[in-house]
Design a protein around this motif. Structure first.
Motif: not given
Length: 321
Positions: A82, A102, A104-106, A109, A116, A118-120, A150-151
């Motif tokens: 990931t 985007d 991965a987070h939107d 999940p 998870d 969102t932890r990408t 956005r991480g």
């Protein structure tokens, strides 16, 4: 559906698909491909984004990385799968990094139980001092901050030294990744070899002010295949609007020749501006006297892209999407 194998400029023949095709006037607009700076062995591991097939392959690799991570018990291997690497901090690289973050987070999940999204981890590697180097520094800095929110980890001033199967080396560091995307450079097609013409360092054909090859006025070269300068002697950027202007200009010259009318003057290109999207509701825009960012930039970017779609139905459906 044929591949060009060569051009006989004396007989005015194009060799393609095992046959020969005569021409009176010829326009060459064969574009550009990915440049791996002498490391073509990296290509299978880090596809670029030039065609629809490239886009679907990149999407396939990203989604399969998540699927593999879902069934991986080893925590370190799951983290590696990931992790996604984008090489090159130009508009393509910035847009790709933002799109992966985007997604991965939107979007993902709710699709997985054991991993998870969102932890990408998304990394953007740029050899220069800042992403979007062609933009003014304030817009470049905004793009960096928007990516980091956005991480995305933005690594500037660092070069990739090796790319292998799911592994990228940056200096002495080796990073495992579930998918790698190449957005660091382009090289022109083999048109210069077909023609025996002079070329620049990127392999583009050096053309006359009317986009023809010196000594071969019946052959035009346009788009990413041509090395063209504007009124200030700066290289015309390799973007779609410039290629469209060149195509229209070459067509106008041919039409004038056929109808016996006065020829238009030298090709002139007026750069309208630059746009780059970072993700949802975030983009940067630089026009001649105007700069936009954040939501306003994103809205302008969306309108500009939708405007050039063919057909009202397409524009409406894409606008709603």
């Amino acid at each position: 559906m044929a591949n060009v194998e060569g051009i006989d400029t004396e007989r005015r023949m194009v060799r393609a698909g095992g046959g020969t095709f005569p021409y009176d006037q010829l326009i060459i607009a064969t574009g550009a491909t990915h440049a791996y700076f002498g490391h073509d062995e990296w290509a299978p591991h880090a596809p670029g984004l030039k065609r629809i097939e490239n886009a679907t392959e990149i999407r396939r690799r990203i989604l399969l990385a998540f699927e593999r991570a879902e069934f991986e018990d080893d925590v370190e291997l799951r983290q590696a799968l990931t992790t996604f690497m984008v090489v090159g901090g130009g508009p393509t690289g910035v847009e790709m990094a933002g799109a992966i973050a985007d997604m991965a987070h939107d979007a993902l999940p709710r699709d997985f139980r054991n991993v998870d999204p969102t932890r990408t981890r998304v990394l953007l590697v740029e050899a220069g001092p800042r992403p979007l180097a062609a933009f003014p520094e304030p817009l470049s800095q905004y793009a960096r901050r928007a990516l980091e929110r956005r991480g995305v980890e933005v690594l500037t001033g660092q070069t990739v030294t090796s790319i292998g199967p799911e592994t990228v080396s940056i200096g002495d560091r080796s990073i495992k990744a579930g998918a790698i995307v190449w957005a660091a450079g382009v090289a022109a097609s083999a048109a210069a070899d077909w023609l025996g013409a002079n070329r620049d360092r990127a392999g583009r054909v050096k053309v006359s002010p009317d986009l023809t090859i010196p000594g071969l006025p019946e052959i035009f070269v346009a788009g990413d295949t041509a090395a063209v300068t504007d009124d200030s002697r700066k290289p015309v950027p390799g973007i779609a609007p410039a290629a469209k202007y060149m195509g229209c200009y070459a067509a106008s010259v041919i039409a004038a020749r056929v109808m016996g009318q006065p020829l238009p003057g030298s090709f002139r290109y007026h750069h309208q501006g630059d746009l780059a999207t970072i993700g949802r509701k975030a983009a940067v825009v630089r026009l001649r006297r105007l700069t936009l960012k954040a939501f306003l930039g994103w809205a302008f970017w969306g309108v500009a892209h939708i405007y050039f779609l063919i057909g009202l139905r397409n524009r409406i459906s894409v606008a709603f999407s």
